[in-house]
Design an enzyme around this catalytic site. Structure first.
Site, PDB file in Angstrom:
ATOM      1  N   ASN A 128      46.041  35.852  40.405  1.00 50.32           N
ATOM      2  CA  ASN A 128      46.165  34.390  40.487  1.00 50.32           C
ATOM      3  C   ASN A 128      45.955  33.855  41.899  1.00 50.32           C
ATOM      4  OD1 ASN A 128      46.677  34.268  37.789  1.00 50.32           O
ATOM      5  ND2 ASN A 128      48.847  33.779  37.972  1.00 50.32           N
ATOM      6  N   TYR A 149      33.613  42.836  23.725  1.00 49.58           N
ATOM      7  CA  TYR A 149      34.409  41.968  24.587  1.00 49.58           C
ATOM      8  C   TYR A 149      35.844  42.020  24.079  1.00 49.58           C
ATOM      9  CZ  TYR A 149      35.406  37.886  27.511  1.00 49.58           C
ATOM     10  OH  TYR A 149      35.940  37.034  28.445  1.00 49.58           O
ATOM     11  N   ARG A 199      43.747  41.832  37.618  1.00 51.03           N
ATOM     12  CA  ARG A 199      44.410  41.177  36.482  1.00 51.03           C
ATOM     13  C   ARG A 199      43.460  41.187  35.282  1.00 51.03           C
ATOM     14  NH1 ARG A 199      44.916  37.053  33.450  1.00 51.03           N
ATOM     15  NH2 ARG A 199      42.990  36.167  34.265  1.00 51.03           N
ATOM     16  N   GLU A 244      35.810  37.138  38.148  1.00 48.57           N
ATOM     17  CA  GLU A 244      36.424  37.491  36.881  1.00 48.57           C
ATOM     18  C   GLU A 244      37.659  38.370  37.094  1.00 48.57           C
ATOM     19  OE1 GLU A 244      36.812  37.036  32.969  1.00 48.57           O
ATOM     20  OE2 GLU A 244      35.076  36.257  34.048  1.00 48.57           O
ATOM     21  N   ASP A 245      38.781  37.943  36.534  1.00 49.64           N
ATOM     22  CA  ASP A 245      40.014  38.741  36.489  1.00 49.64           C
ATOM     23  C   ASP A 245      40.521  39.168  37.861  1.00 49.64           C
ATOM     24  OD1 ASP A 245      39.966  38.369  33.818  1.00 49.64           O
ATOM     25  OD2 ASP A 245      39.629  40.443  33.241  1.00 49.64           O
ATOM     26  N   ARG A 275      19.723  51.607  10.779  1.00 53.48           N
ATOM     27  CA  ARG A 275      20.361  52.911  10.978  1.00 53.48           C
ATOM     28  C   ARG A 275      21.657  52.743  11.773  1.00 53.48           C
ATOM     29  NH1 ARG A 275      16.448  55.388  13.405  1.00 53.48           N
ATOM     30  NH2 ARG A 275      15.723  56.596  11.611  1.00 53.48           N
ATOM     31  N   ASN A 310      45.042  37.004  25.728  1.00 52.86           N
ATOM     32  CA  ASN A 310      44.320  38.192  25.280  1.00 52.86           C
ATOM     33  C   ASN A 310      44.953  39.441  25.878  1.00 52.86           C
ATOM     34  OD1 ASN A 310      42.079  37.201  23.697  1.00 52.86           O
ATOM     35  ND2 ASN A 310      41.302  36.275  25.576  1.00 52.86           N
ATOM     36  N   LYS A 324      31.032  40.851  29.969  1.00 48.56           N
ATOM     37  CA  LYS A 324      30.662  39.451  30.190  1.00 48.56           C
ATOM     38  C   LYS A 324      29.145  39.299  30.219  1.00 48.56           C
ATOM     39  CE  LYS A 324      34.588  37.131  30.981  1.00 48.56           C
ATOM     40  NZ  LYS A 324      34.990  35.848  30.384  1.00 48.56           N
ATOM     41  N   ASN A 340      37.272  31.168  22.551  1.00 52.90           N
ATOM     42  CA  ASN A 340      36.697  32.248  23.346  1.00 52.90           C
ATOM     43  C   ASN A 340      35.836  31.660  24.461  1.00 52.90           C
ATOM     44  OD1 ASN A 340      35.122  34.524  24.245  1.00 52.90           O
ATOM     45  ND2 ASN A 340      35.594  35.535  22.304  1.00 52.90           N
ATOM     46  N   GLU A 395      46.651  30.877  36.550  1.00 52.82           N
ATOM     47  CA  GLU A 395      45.331  30.310  36.783  1.00 52.82           C
ATOM     48  C   GLU A 395      44.742  29.671  35.524  1.00 52.82           C
ATOM     49  OE1 GLU A 395      42.230  33.509  37.512  1.00 52.82           O
ATOM     50  OE2 GLU A 395      44.044  34.703  37.669  1.00 52.82           O
ATOM     51  N   ALA A 396      44.954  30.285  34.354  1.00 47.05           N
ATOM     52  CA  ALA A 396      44.411  29.705  33.132  1.00 47.05           C
ATOM     53  C   ALA A 396      45.077  28.362  32.822  1.00 47.05           C
ATOM     54  CB  ALA A 396      44.598  30.668  31.966  1.00 47.05           C
ATOM     55  N   ALA A 418      52.046  29.395  33.635  1.00 45.96           N
ATOM     56  CA  ALA A 418      51.690  28.442  34.683  1.00 45.96           C
ATOM     57  C   ALA A 418      50.788  29.104  35.727  1.00 45.96           C
ATOM     58  CB  ALA A 418      52.951  27.893  35.351  1.00 45.96           C
ATOM     59  N   ASP A 421      35.700  32.168  35.879  1.00 45.45           N
ATOM     60  CA  ASP A 421      35.757  31.959  34.436  1.00 45.45           C
ATOM     61  C   ASP A 421      37.187  31.842  33.929  1.00 45.45           C
ATOM     62  OD1 ASP A 421      34.445  31.770  31.850  1.00 45.45           O
ATOM     63  OD2 ASP A 421      35.312  33.726  31.434  1.00 45.45           O
ATOM     64  N   ASP A 422      38.119  32.564  34.541  1.00 51.69           N
ATOM     65  CA  ASP A 422      39.513  32.516  34.085  1.00 51.69           C
ATOM     66  C   ASP A 422      40.122  31.135  34.324  1.00 51.69           C
ATOM     67  OD1 ASP A 422      39.719  35.409  33.474  1.00 51.69           O
ATOM     68  OD2 ASP A 422      39.385  35.586  35.622  1.00 51.69           O
ATOM     69  N   ARG A 428      20.627  53.698  25.848  1.00 55.53           N
ATOM     70  CA  ARG A 428      19.380  54.345  25.419  1.00 55.53           C
ATOM     71  C   ARG A 428      18.267  53.353  25.125  1.00 55.53           C
ATOM     72  NH1 ARG A 428      23.205  56.851  22.249  1.00 55.53           N
ATOM     73  NH2 ARG A 428      22.407  55.939  20.310  1.00 55.53           N
TER      74      ARG A 428
END
Length: 596
Positions: A274, A127, A180, A270-271, A82, A435, A198, A480, A329-330, A327, A293-294, A106
């Site tokens: 920098n 995501y 960020r 996360e985010d 459904r 992204n 996440k 990803n 953090e990633a 240049a 994670d970044d 729900r």
């Protein structure tokens, strides 16, 4: 009717025998069996216990919900069909996001069933890239709060706020301060969509139980003027606090989490901006079970793509020259992990760093540049190679074998840049990792077309297959982070790791690259299909559990001998729990589903 015995079946499941001493309508409150604390309507309103119309007739009678649902008893298969049919009718990604989050609010198990069965199609909804749009519209599409909201005004009371969270056995926390968010900038409290998304992937990709996951946003204000003027904004109407009070708040948060849930509780940053991301990683990594994670997750998935690419190129990673667009953090996270991989192959740290160049909004990172550089960037500052005025100049002068875009600045892998990479290299490596999609440095079609199909391409957001004029079809890989952080988290939680070393992310990259088949590589993929991500994550977790025990990094004992069986036995599934015991007895009624 005190001596009456009746049977009730009518084709609706196991026969129920009722032996009555007074009435066939016993009071549920006298039930001696307490599988769930909730009964009646509250049980249906709790997404953890709600099964919708999949409650059996016996469950409806025993739990006091008979008559609160239509009489039909449905299977989860029918429920999933459904919702899947409804999703197919929707074309707007944000509408799909709102609908999916409504299912989660729900019926949690049904939500994960739907998500896992079509993960390749729905991950971009829950995501990136759609979650970015959802974050910008958070106050406008708000339905029901998820996670914990901690503000700078709560300083001194964080532990009491944690005590308000209903789950007492949390194993993983994802926290952001919203500064960020993806490539969208400072979204303040609207950043809650990121930890929620996440942790959805913790469960969908690695089978970590959802009740063990806690999303948190730290609200210290925002410098986003648009939000501060928006009457529907839901956070503090103040400029972002950058004083010592901010650091004290984060310290208190970290201490409160481990005090409440234990010192091996995983805390994923996360985010963050920098500057804060790097200093918090340095500050906390030896004190808590934490990672960013970044920085580390992005590094691991990018390195996995390079390790897969070297199979196609036919040269080891030590022979590559890498040029970054960005240049932050990633970029620095990826660069440092590449250096680790090169050193593992025998290079010195200095030799490895010379293989890596970075280009930011002020130009190439070189000695004598007038613009200020972050101390984290110093390791990748080199003598100027020549007159570099643009990124295209940098490509032509440095002659990189790989370019990696992590700037979040949009289409800066221009047609000339892509053509130059195709001319300089037999198999150029092009990673457009920024992204959401509109921030990607180039599209998959541009990369394949302008290099005549020679490139090895990966992106942060999803792109569809590309058909060349000669009929060749390439399936671009999506770099990803979801390939990394769920598997790492599962391994860390199960093995009781206290401090997460960068070597864990190096091993995760290798474990991911190993799972790419030769056939998938020929199709243009640098990562396994997302449709197989649950198995990819579980296999990665097995490898990492073996690694951390072998290196003395695990603290959960006794050490499991069969680590594959140990990991797989813990993976959560979406099947509904039964609310019926093997036998059931209260004053006046006996029930046994096994009886005929």
């Amino acid at each position: 009717n005190s001596a009456t015995t009746s049977s009730y079946n009518k084709g609706r499941g196991p026969r129920v025998k009722l032996r009555t001493t007074w009435s066939l309508r016993p009071c549920v409150s006298t039930c001696r069996w307490t599988h769930t604390k909730e009964k009646g309507k509250p049980l249906m309103l709790n997404p953890r216990t709600n099964k919708g119309m999949a409650f059996s007739l016996q469950e409806r009678q025993i739990l006091g919900i008979h008559g609160l649902l239509p009489p039909k008893v449905e299977t989860q298969d029918l429920q999933a069909m459904r919702f899947q049919n409804n999703l197919k009718k929707m074309t707007d990604p944000l509408e799909k996001y709102i609908y999916l989050m409504g299912i989660q609010e729900r019926n949690e198990r049904l939500f994960y069933r739907v998500l896992m069965e079509d993960i390749e199609e729905l991950m971009p909804i829950v995501y990136t890239p759609t979650v970015g749009l959802a974050c910008t519209q958070y106050g406008h599409i708000f339905r029901r709060p998820k996670g914990l909201f901690i503000s700078i005004l709560d300083k001194g009371h964080i532990r009491s706020i944690l005590d308000n969270w209903p789950e007492t056995n949390v194993s993983a926390v994802v926290v952001t301060d919203g500064e960020r968010i993806l490539g969208l900038g400072d979204l303040g409290v609207y950043g809650m969509g990121i930890p929620v998304g996440k942790l959805c992937l913790y469960t969908a990709c690695a089978g970590i139980r959802p009740e063990k996951c806690l999303p948190v946003v730290i609200d210290v204000g925002t410098d986003n003027e648009t939000l501060l003027k928006d009457p529907l904004y839901m956070g503090l109407y103040q400029k972002r606090d950058r004083s010592q009070a901010y650091d004290d708040l984060i310290d208190e948060f970290m201490e409160a989490v481990v005090e409440k849930y234990g010192q091996d509780t995983l805390i994923q940053f996360e985010d963050f901006g920098n500057h804060n991301a790097f200093r918090f990683l340095r500050k906390y990594r030896e004190k808590y079970c934490t990672f960013n994670d970044d920085i580390q997750g992005t590094a691991s998935v990018a390195l996995a793509g390079l390790l897969a690419a070297q199979r196609a190129v036919g040269k080891p990673i030590t022979e590559h020259r890498v040029l970054f667009l960005g240049a932050g953090e990633a970029a620095l996270g990826i660069a440092n992990l590449i250096v680790m991989a090169m050193m593992e192959k025998g290079m010195t740290q200095a030799e490895a760093r010379k293989k890596i160049w970075m280009f930011d909004k002020y130009g190439l990172l070189v000695n004598g540049r007038r613009e200020e550089m972050d101390s984290n960037q110093e390791a990748f500052v080199h003598d100027s190679p020549g007159n570099v005025q643009s990124f295209l100049d940098a490509v032509n002068i440095i002659k990189p074998t790989a370019i990696i875009g992590v700037s979040g600045a949009g289409r800066l892998f221009t047609h000339d840049v892509l053509k130059a990479m195709g001319t300089l290299n037999e198999r150029p490596i092009i990673f457009a990792l920024s992204n959401p999609t509109n921030k990607a440095e180039c599209t998959a079609e541009e990369a394949y077309t302008l290099t005549n199909g020679k490139c090895l391409f990966a992106s942060g957001s999803p792109f569809g297959p590309v058909t060349m004029g000669d009929g060749r079809v390439f399936t671009p890989g999506q770099g990803n982070n979801a390939y990394i952080f769920p598997g790492v988290a599962l391994a860390v939680i199960l093995s009781g790791v206290r401090h997460i070393s960068d070597t864990v992310f190096l091993e995760a990259a290798k474990a991911l690259a190993e799972q790419l088949t030769d056939k998938e590589l020929e199709e243009g993929r640098l990562y396994p299909p997302l449709s197989n991500i649950r198995e990819v994550s579980v296999q990665m977790a097995v490898k990492l559990v073996e690694y951390v025990y072998a290196k003395g990094m695990a603290f959960r004992y006794p050490e499991p001998m069969d680590k594959k069986g140990f990991v797989r036995a813990t993976v959560w599934n979406t099947n509904y729990d039964s609310f019926l015991p093997d036998t059931y007895d209260w004053p006046g009624v006996s029930y046994s589903p096994k009886s005929n």
